[in-house]
Motif scaffolding. Structure first.
Motif, PDB file in Angstrom:
ATOM      1  N   TYR A 134       8.181  -0.038  -8.956  1.00 29.95           N
ATOM      2  CA  TYR A 134       6.818  -0.466  -8.635  1.00 29.95           C
ATOM      3  C   TYR A 134       5.838  -0.142  -9.758  1.00 29.95           C
ATOM      4  N   LEU A 135       4.830  -0.998  -9.891  1.00 32.76           N
ATOM      5  CA  LEU A 135       3.754  -0.828 -10.877  1.00 32.76           C
ATOM      6  C   LEU A 135       2.407  -0.895 -10.164  1.00 32.76           C
ATOM      7  N   PRO A 136       1.393  -0.154 -10.641  1.00 30.03           N
ATOM      8  CA  PRO A 136       0.065  -0.270 -10.037  1.00 30.03           C
ATOM      9  C   PRO A 136      -0.411  -1.724 -10.052  1.00 30.03           C
ATOM     10  N   ALA A 137      -1.039  -2.160  -8.965  1.00 30.23           N
ATOM     11  CA  ALA A 137      -1.530  -3.535  -8.874  1.00 30.23           C
ATOM     12  C   ALA A 137      -2.797  -3.726  -9.692  1.00 30.23           C
ATOM     13  N   SER A 138      -3.470  -2.625 -10.016  1.00 23.29           N
ATOM     14  CA  SER A 138      -4.711  -2.684 -10.788  1.00 23.29           C
ATOM     15  C   SER A 138      -4.604  -1.739 -11.980  1.00 23.29           C
ATOM     16  N   PRO A 139      -5.168  -2.125 -13.123  1.00 19.02           N
ATOM     17  CA  PRO A 139      -5.138  -1.216 -14.281  1.00 19.02           C
ATOM     18  C   PRO A 139      -5.924   0.073 -14.046  1.00 19.02           C
ATOM     19  N   ALA A 140      -6.813   0.075 -13.048  1.00 20.26           N
ATOM     20  CA  ALA A 140      -7.608   1.272 -12.754  1.00 20.26           C
ATOM     21  C   ALA A 140      -6.796   2.339 -12.020  1.00 20.26           C
ATOM     22  N   LEU A 141      -5.683   1.951 -11.430  1.00 17.84           N
ATOM     23  CA  LEU A 141      -4.861   2.890 -10.664  1.00 17.84           C
ATOM     24  C   LEU A 141      -3.849   3.568 -11.588  1.00 17.84           C
ATOM     25  N   VAL A 142      -3.824   4.889 -11.556  1.00 18.35           N
ATOM     26  CA  VAL A 142      -2.859   5.652 -12.342  1.00 18.35           C
ATOM     27  C   VAL A 142      -1.559   5.722 -11.545  1.00 18.35           C
ATOM     28  N   SER A 151       0.863  -1.177   0.000  1.00 13.68           N
ATOM     29  CA  SER A 151       0.000   0.000   0.000  1.00 13.68           C
ATOM     30  C   SER A 151       0.903   1.232   0.000  1.00 13.68           C
ATOM     31  N   VAL A 152       0.608   2.189  -0.884  1.00 15.49           N
ATOM     32  CA  VAL A 152       1.493   3.343  -1.065  1.00 15.49           C
ATOM     33  C   VAL A 152       0.715   4.642  -0.924  1.00 15.49           C
ATOM     34  N   GLU A 153       1.334   5.558  -0.213  1.00 12.68           N
ATOM     35  CA  GLU A 153       0.879   6.947  -0.203  1.00 12.68           C
ATOM     36  C   GLU A 153       2.099   7.785  -0.548  1.00 12.68           C
ATOM     37  N   PHE A 154       1.873   8.988  -1.017  1.00 12.34           N
ATOM     38  CA  PHE A 154       2.976   9.853  -1.411  1.00 12.34           C
ATOM     39  C   PHE A 154       3.035  11.042  -0.464  1.00 12.34           C
ATOM     40  N   ALA A 155       4.250  11.354   0.004  1.00 17.91           N
ATOM     41  CA  ALA A 155       4.442  12.405   1.002  1.00 17.91           C
ATOM     42  C   ALA A 155       4.053  13.767   0.439  1.00 17.91           C
ATOM     43  N   ALA A 156       3.259  14.505   1.199  1.00 17.71           N
ATOM     44  CA  ALA A 156       2.875  15.863   0.809  1.00 17.71           C
ATOM     45  C   ALA A 156       3.990  16.851   1.119  1.00 17.71           C
ATOM     46  N   GLN A 157       4.818  16.513   2.104  1.00 16.43           N
ATOM     47  CA  GLN A 157       5.948  17.366   2.484  1.00 16.43           C
ATOM     48  C   GLN A 157       7.057  16.493   3.055  1.00 16.43           C
ATOM     49  N   ALA A 158       8.230  17.069   3.225  1.00 15.03           N
ATOM     50  CA  ALA A 158       9.369  16.329   3.766  1.00 15.03           C
ATOM     51  C   ALA A 158       9.097  15.905   5.207  1.00 15.03           C
ATOM     52  N   GLY A 159       9.718  14.800   5.605  1.00 16.52           N
ATOM     53  CA  GLY A 159       9.555  14.315   6.970  1.00 16.52           C
ATOM     54  C   GLY A 159      10.439  13.124   7.229  1.00 16.52           C
ATOM     55  N   GLY A 185       1.406   6.851  -9.652  1.00 14.32           N
ATOM     56  CA  GLY A 185       1.613   8.122  -8.953  1.00 14.32           C
ATOM     57  C   GLY A 185       0.481   8.473  -8.020  1.00 14.32           C
ATOM     58  N   GLU A 186      -0.630   7.750  -8.102  1.00 10.29           N
ATOM     59  CA  GLU A 186      -1.731   7.938  -7.160  1.00 10.29           C
ATOM     60  C   GLU A 186      -1.562   6.954  -6.009  1.00 10.29           C
ATOM     61  N   ALA A 187      -2.079   7.328  -4.840  1.00  9.97           N
ATOM     62  CA  ALA A 187      -2.033   6.427  -3.682  1.00  9.97           C
ATOM     63  C   ALA A 187      -2.838   5.171  -3.996  1.00  9.97           C
ATOM     64  N   GLY A 188      -2.363   4.033  -3.478  1.00  5.48           N
ATOM     65  CA  GLY A 188      -3.089   2.785  -3.691  1.00  5.48           C
ATOM     66  C   GLY A 188      -2.172   1.583  -3.608  1.00  5.48           C
ATOM     67  N   ALA A 189      -2.627   0.467  -4.184  1.00  2.00           N
ATOM     68  CA  ALA A 189      -1.885  -0.796  -4.148  1.00  2.00           C
ATOM     69  C   ALA A 189      -0.930  -0.895  -5.344  1.00  2.00           C
ATOM     70  N   TYR A 190       0.306  -1.289  -5.056  1.00  2.00           N
ATOM     71  CA  TYR A 190       1.340  -1.458  -6.074  1.00  2.00           C
ATOM     72  C   TYR A 190       2.026  -2.801  -5.875  1.00  2.00           C
ATOM     73  N   ARG A 191       2.571  -3.332  -6.973  1.00  2.00           N
ATOM     74  CA  ARG A 191       3.400  -4.548  -6.914  1.00  2.00           C
ATOM     75  C   ARG A 191       4.808  -4.172  -7.339  1.00  2.00           C
ATOM     76  N   ASN A 192       5.763  -4.816  -6.701  1.00  5.20           N
ATOM     77  CA  ASN A 192       7.142  -4.555  -7.093  1.00  5.20           C
ATOM     78  C   ASN A 192       7.447  -5.258  -8.415  1.00  5.20           C
ATOM     79  N   ARG A 193       8.321  -4.637  -9.205  1.00  3.82           N
ATOM     80  CA  ARG A 193       8.805  -5.298 -10.415  1.00  3.82           C
ATOM     81  C   ARG A 193       9.672  -6.470  -9.978  1.00  3.82           C
ATOM     82  N   GLN A 194       9.645  -7.538 -10.741  1.00  7.41           N
ATOM     83  CA  GLN A 194      10.423  -8.736 -10.420  1.00  7.41           C
ATOM     84  C   GLN A 194      11.877  -8.515 -10.820  1.00  7.41           C
ATOM     85  N   VAL A 195      12.665  -7.988  -9.903  1.00  4.71           N
ATOM     86  CA  VAL A 195      14.061  -7.669 -10.139  1.00  4.71           C
ATOM     87  C   VAL A 195      14.917  -8.491  -9.176  1.00  4.71           C
TER      88      VAL A 195
END
Length: 144
Positions: free
Chosen positions: A70-78, A25-33, A80-90
């Motif tokens: 990371y890539l969005p876990a669902s095609p509906a997620l753009v 689950s990912v959220e993006f920081a609005a400010q430094a912290g 850069g938006e908060a939500g579920a992501y899967r790691n690339r298989q590296v």
């Protein structure tokens, strides 16, 4: 406690290639912290990814690294938006440590620490992480 410096697992026979397989689950920081992870402080800048793993742990990934890893876990997620992501298989390198240790995440980065049984990770030369033993067993598998 061992302080790991100038570590390069590419030539270490005790290191193993592994792949992470996890939806986070990912959220993006609005400010430094700063986020205090289990392994130590994680400073972040506005726009960086604040990640909650499938086992509840939280950590920070710079936006540049996040976009590459990371890539969005669902095609509906753009991306850069908060939500579920899967790691690339590296494939990354991992080494189980038998003593408590510390390592700096990257040049000028945060100092992380681990206990005996935890894993030091090398994502690229000069780019490191620490994964607790129980989490490692749940989300990493040998690379084939």
């Amino acid at each position: 406690m061992i302080e790991l410096t100038q570590l390069d697992l590419r030539g270490d026979p005790a290191a193993q290639p592994v792949v992470k397989d996890e939806t986070v689950s990912v959220e993006f920081a609005a400010q430094a912290g700063e986020l205090l992870s289990l392994e130590g402080p994680n400073r972040y800048a506005a726009g960086d990814a604040i990640i909650t793993g499938s086992t509840g742990e939280r950590w920070v990934v710079s936006r540049e690294r996040f976009d590459a890893k990371y890539l969005p876990a669902s095609p509906a997620l753009v991306h850069g938006e908060a939500g579920a992501y899967r790691n690339r298989q590296v494939v990354v390198l991992a080494k189980r440590m038998d003593e408590p240790f510390t390592i700096v995440r990257s040049a000028g980065g945060d100092r992380l620490s681990g206990v005996a049984g935890d894993w030091v990770m090398q994502y690229a030369p000069g780019d490191y992480g620490v994964v607790q033993a129980a989490r490692f067993a749940k989300v990493y598998r040998p690379a084939n």
